[in-house]
Design a protein around this motif. Structure first.
Motif, short mmCIF file in Angstrom:
data_model
loop_
_atom_site.label_atom_id
_atom_site.label_comp_id
_atom_site.label_asym_id
_atom_site.label_seq_id
_atom_site.Cartn_x
_atom_site.Cartn_y
_atom_site.Cartn_z
N ALA A 38 0.82 -1.22 0.00
CA ALA A 38 0.00 0.00 0.00
C ALA A 38 0.85 1.26 0.00
O ALA A 38 0.46 2.28 -0.57
CB ALA A 38 -0.92 0.00 1.22
N SER A 39 2.02 1.20 0.64
CA SER A 39 2.87 2.39 0.73
C SER A 39 3.47 2.78 -0.61
O SER A 39 3.95 3.90 -0.79
CB SER A 39 3.99 2.18 1.75
N ALA B 213 -2.02 12.77 3.58
CA ALA B 213 -3.23 11.94 3.64
C ALA B 213 -3.28 10.97 2.47
O ALA B 213 -3.65 9.80 2.64
CB ALA B 213 -4.47 12.84 3.65
N ASP B 214 -2.88 11.43 1.29
CA ASP B 214 -2.85 10.56 0.12
C ASP B 214 -1.87 9.40 0.32
O ASP B 214 -2.08 8.30 -0.20
CB ASP B 214 -2.43 11.34 -1.13
N ALA B 215 -0.79 9.66 1.05
CA ALA B 215 0.21 8.63 1.30
C ALA B 215 -0.23 7.64 2.37
O ALA B 215 0.04 6.45 2.29
CB ALA B 215 1.53 9.28 1.72
N VAL B 216 -0.92 8.15 3.38
CA VAL B 216 -1.29 7.32 4.53
C VAL B 216 -2.58 6.53 4.29
O VAL B 216 -2.71 5.39 4.75
CB VAL B 216 -1.43 8.21 5.79
N ALA B 217 -3.53 7.11 3.59
CA ALA B 217 -4.85 6.48 3.43
C ALA B 217 -4.78 5.05 2.86
O ALA B 217 -5.48 4.17 3.37
CB ALA B 217 -5.75 7.36 2.57
N PRO B 218 -3.95 4.77 1.83
CA PRO B 218 -3.91 3.39 1.34
C PRO B 218 -3.44 2.40 2.40
O PRO B 218 -3.92 1.26 2.44
CB PRO B 218 -2.91 3.48 0.17
N MET B 219 -2.51 2.80 3.25
CA MET B 219 -2.06 1.91 4.32
C MET B 219 -3.14 1.71 5.36
O MET B 219 -3.30 0.61 5.91
CB MET B 219 -0.78 2.46 4.95
N ALA B 220 -3.88 2.77 5.65
CA ALA B 220 -4.99 2.66 6.60
C ALA B 220 -6.05 1.70 6.07
O ALA B 220 -6.56 0.84 6.81
CB ALA B 220 -5.59 4.03 6.86
N ARG B 221 -6.39 1.84 4.79
CA ARG B 221 -7.37 0.93 4.20
C ARG B 221 -6.86 -0.51 4.21
O ARG B 221 -7.63 -1.45 4.47
CB ARG B 221 -7.70 1.37 2.77
N ALA C 34 -16.69 1.47 4.12
CA ALA C 34 -15.64 1.44 5.15
C ALA C 34 -14.40 2.17 4.66
O ALA C 34 -13.77 2.93 5.41
CB ALA C 34 -15.29 -0.01 5.51
N ASP C 35 -14.06 1.98 3.39
CA ASP C 35 -12.91 2.69 2.82
C ASP C 35 -13.12 4.20 2.86
O ASP C 35 -12.21 4.97 3.20
CB ASP C 35 -12.69 2.26 1.37
#
Length: 219
Positions: A79-80, A102-110, A192-193
């Motif tokens: 994701a990163s 936020a664009d960088a972190v959001a994929p890892m959060a999902r 959820a995403d």
């Protein structure tokens, strides 16, 4: 070694077979449903076979938690890399610092939420059992957190990186717990995403300094 033990080795990976059985039982019934005898029965081996690799239930739980963190680390690493073709901050340079992070972190959060929804029993074990205090589990957990820290380092000044990592980790874990407990209803994966993305963007809008504020560089 009994005849059944010898027969169980035909696949060449008794440890892996036991781990897979333990994961099935854990996700189906939680920690209380797990025992070395139950794992042996599910794997189709003798009751003594698991003791060749796990001295007791706690050792098995630690192995499961470590396995979970290793899988989560792999998902976080994948994701990163989303949107990083142009480097640490990639194509987000034109965006505001908060939006870029936020664009960088959001994929890892999902990815973390997806993993929890795919493996609810294992995720609860990874973050809520006493075995997480064991050295091997701590090391596996640290490896997962390091992926988040490294990603954040491409955007945030050094003084803010640890706070941001803790904030992201806590936010995602909290959302995941609410989802697993049914406190947010039963949203679709897409809903959820969207919730995760919105929460991440809201949190990252707080006060922090981008790397440019301290002369640039991600290290």
């Amino acid at each position: 070694m009994s005849t059944s033990d010898r027969q169980s080795y035909h696949h060449g990976d008794l440890r892996g077979a036991l781990l897979r059985s333990a994961l099935r039982l854990l996700d189906a019934g939680g920690v209380d449903a797990l025992s070395l005898r139950a794992v042996a029965r599910d794997a189709g081996v003798s009751a003594n076979a698991p003791y060749r690799h796990y001295r007791d239930k706690e050792a098995l739980l630690a192995a499961l938690a470590s396995h979970g963190f290793a899988e989560l680390t792999a998902r976080l690493e994948a994701a990163s890399s989303v949107g990083t073709e142009g480097g640490a901050a990639g194509s987000s340079r034109a965006a505001s610092p908060s939006a870029a992070l936020a664009d960088a972190v959001a994929p890892m959060a999902r990815a973390t939420v997806h993993y929890a929804l795919d493996h609810p029993g294992l995720f609860r074990l990874m973050f809520g059992h006493v075995c997480v205090s064991l050295p091997e589990v701590i090391a596996a957990s640290d490896a997962a957190q390091a992926v988040v820290t490294t990603r954040i380092a491409g955007f945030a000044a050094p003084r803010d990186r640890e706070t941001l990592k803790i904030g992201v980790w806590a936010l995602v874990h909290g959302l995941t717990s609410l989802l697993l407990d049914g406190r947010l209803g039963e949203p679709t994966r897409e809903a959820a995403d969207a919730l995760v993305d919105s929460a991440v963007r809201t949190m990252i809008g707080a006060d922090w300094a981008p790397v440019a504020a301290e002369g640039g560089g991600g290290a």
